[in-house]
Design a protein around this motif. Structure first.
Motif, PDB file in Angstrom:
ATOM      1  N   GLU A  50       2.569   1.574  -3.506  1.00  0.00           N
ATOM      2  CA  GLU A  50       1.628   1.984  -4.558  1.00  0.00           C
ATOM      3  C   GLU A  50       1.304   3.468  -4.496  1.00  0.00           C
ATOM      4  OE1 GLU A  50      -1.429  -0.799  -3.649  1.00  0.00           O
ATOM      5  OE2 GLU A  50      -0.323  -2.469  -4.577  1.00  0.00           O
ATOM      6  N   HIS A  51       1.538   4.089  -3.339  1.00  0.00           N
ATOM      7  CA  HIS A  51       1.281   5.523  -3.215  1.00  0.00           C
ATOM      8  C   HIS A  51       2.577   6.314  -3.101  1.00  0.00           C
ATOM      9  CE1 HIS A  51      -2.690   3.827  -2.282  1.00  0.00           C
ATOM     10  NE2 HIS A  51      -3.134   4.937  -2.839  1.00  0.00           N
ATOM     11  N   GLU A 111       0.833  -1.210   0.000  1.00  0.00           N
ATOM     12  CA  GLU A 111       0.000   0.000   0.000  1.00  0.00           C
ATOM     13  C   GLU A 111       0.867   1.259   0.000  1.00  0.00           C
ATOM     14  OE1 GLU A 111      -3.613   0.169   2.722  1.00  0.00           O
ATOM     15  OE2 GLU A 111      -2.214   1.487   3.761  1.00  0.00           O
TER      16      GLU A 111
END
Lengths: 391, 165
Positions: B52-53, B49
């Motif tokens: 991905e950011h 997570e």
């Protein structure tokens, strides 16, 4: 059903272990504390820096959507469609200027307005989109830190923070102009109060790293603020000296400003813990999942003015120093679990260090005193309506 | 020289299994020997997570050989005796790979890790995710990690981590 009751010991330094374990008390805590007149930090606005950025979280079960609109304004909504309460957004974070509920295709702007819904002529006569914005809890910002409360009775945020606000501002680099580095998220097998009682509080004997790094801590102040007993620490932090067992010394290097107060901690009732330690800026957003489980999102930050070297340093230090696998804090995580297991035994937990008189509450403490937690426990007792035994 | 497909697969799988074996045996010295003796040898453990950011922060961020060596010290010396110990079992499955040049290959593998705390004896899943490995190949057909990134699908860990994943 009668209210959940628990007889509280007469001494201020004793806490009934049943407070950590009884599920009937937990349900009452959700009602009186988490859905009651308290402010809860849910994010820092630097976690959504750009127009259209959003985040979703659940706080004590309540789903929230935090969004920044095209004009840059941050708002907090319930993450539920205003029609049938279908969960509106499923992503944890992202960028959107409109949110569409897939169930009946109701479409909301980042300002929360209902901007479209198919076939409204078939709805209740007189249906008006303007009557169906996304619901909102009360929210307010303090140097970018976003707080919500689910009660109309909660006093204004600055009163809630009291003297803790100043330490919190300084902890957030003085101006709250932060830049998000990332998250460490974990669930602990601990009641939320067990987590809160043992995160923030310094247990120097627990941490072998302190000793091995010749780092027994400097002079420090611990004080509590407001009737809620928010706990604040401000400590000088001598950088480790002498031979180190570490080959990468940068992990414990101090490259930033503010050497006189290298370490600050602000712990707000009921569950929020924040710390600035060396060059790590860490806000810990915690929520109870059930009576035996607490979820903590450790968010780490740099400052917007940091150059590339400082940014890199903060990233390297933040990842490995604190948190659920951090060099000097992994043991804390283990203590949360073990305190919770041990609390399933009869009697009271008895605080010792720093308690000068069990019949009195104080508000100034030494850095490593356990007694800094006691004003918070007294507030908890009073909110829960538990009678203290007579002396 | 490029390795034959069979020799490359064999070298990669031996490394993957050696790492799983070292971790599940709590053999941190053995874990370290699976990494190349180069300054830039690295291990990262991070929620996918975050990646991905574009958030680089991880649970473990050992971006140089010195930090890998410190990781061994954390587990074997600094933390000894302070935590509830647990057994792990790593299940690793290589899903793609390619040889980049004569001395380098990259590989992607799925992993799942079971955890059994010693005090409860109840087995749970600790984490699932992918390893993204950059591998140093030596002339004798041996492979070592130049860089390993454990990218966790498990963005919320069920427990604190003592050992690398």
């Amino acid at each position: 059903m009668a209210d959940a009751t628990l007889t509280w010991p007469k001494n201020y330094n004793e806490v009934p272990k049943a407070a950590f374990t009884r599920s009937d008390l937990y349900l009452e805590e959700i009602k009186r504390i988490f859905h009651g007149p308290e402010w809860h930090p849910v994010a820092h606005e630097s976690e959504l820096p750009n127009p259209g950025d959003f985040r979703t979280i659940r706080l004590a079960g309540i789903p929230l959507l935090i969004s920044r609109d095209e004009g840059g304004e941050v708002r907090v909504f319930y993450n539920a469609c205003s029609h049938r309460s279908n969960q509106l957004e499923t992503a944890v974070m992202g960028n959107k200027t409109e949110f569409e509920c897939p169930y009946h295709r109701w479409l909301f702007s980042a300002k929360g307005e209902l901007v479209g819904c198919p076939n409204p002529r078939e709805f209740v006569p007189g249906f008006d989109k303007a009557d169906y914005p996304l619901g909102q809890p009360r929210f307010d910002l303090f140097y970018g830190l976003i707080f919500v409360t689910f009660s109309a009775e909660t006093e204004p945020l600055d009163q809630f923070l009291g003297e803790a606000g100043e330490t919190l501002r300084e902890l957030m680099a003085g101006d709250g102009r932060l830049k998000l580095l990332g998250y460490q998220k974990v669930r602990y097998d601990s009641n939320w109060k067990g987590y809160n009682d043992n995160d923030g509080y310094h247990a120097p004997l627990l941490h072998a790293a302190f000793k091995m790094l010749n780092w027994q801590g400097g002079k420090g102040r611990q004080y509590t603020a407001t009737k809620r007993g928010h706990v604040c620490f401000e400590s000088a932090l001598s950088v480790a000296s002498g031979p180190s067992v570490l080959k990468d010394k940068d992990l414990i290097a101090f490259k930033g400003q503010d050497p006189s107060v290298g370490s600050r901690i602000v712990q707000l009732f009921p569950t929020f813990v924040s710390t600035k330690h060396l060059d790590v800026i860490n806000l810990r957003f915690a929520t109870p999942i059930d009576a035996e489980t607490t979820e903590v999102h450790y968010a780490y930050f740099a400052h917007q003015n940091d150059d590339a070297d400082m940014l890199r340093h903060r990233l390297r230090q933040s990842s490995n120093l604190l948190g659920p696998c951090g060099l000097i804090s992994m043991e804390d995580a283990s203590i949360f679990h073990r305190i919770h297991i041990g609390s399933h035994t009869p009697g009271n937990a008895i605080f010792q260090k720093g308690v000068r008189d069990p019949a009195k509450l104080e508000s100034e403490f030494s850095q490593n005193d356990e007694s800094g937690n006691l004003p918070r426990w007294e507030y908890y007792r009073s909110v829960m309506g538990f009678e203290r035994a007579q002396a | 020289m490029m390795l034959s497909p069979t020799k490359l697969e064999c070298a990669l799988d031996r490394l993957l299994l050696a790492d799983a074996n070292a971790l599940d045996s709590k053999d941190m010295t053995g874990w370290l020997t699976n990494y190349a003796e180069e300054e830039q040898a690295s291990y990262y453990c991070r929620a996918a997570e975050n990646t991905e950011h574009n958030l680089e922060l991880g649970f473990m961020f050992d971006d140089c050989r010195a930090r890998l060596e410190d990781r061994v010290t954390y587990v074997t010396e600094i933390w000894a005796g302070t935590f509830q110990d647990y057994r792990t079992r790593h299940f690793v499955q290589r899903v793609s790979h390619r040889q980049v040049d004569a001395s380098t290959a990259e590989a992607m593998s799925n992993f799942s890790v079971f955890m059994t705390p010693m005090d409860t004896g109840v087995t749970q899943i600790l984490a699932a995710g992918r390893y993204l490995d950059m591998v140093r190949l030596s002339g004798d057909g041996r492979a070592k990690f130049l860089s390993r990134r454990a990218e966790l699908d498990t963005s919320v860990l069920p427990r604190y981590l003592v050992y690398p994943i």
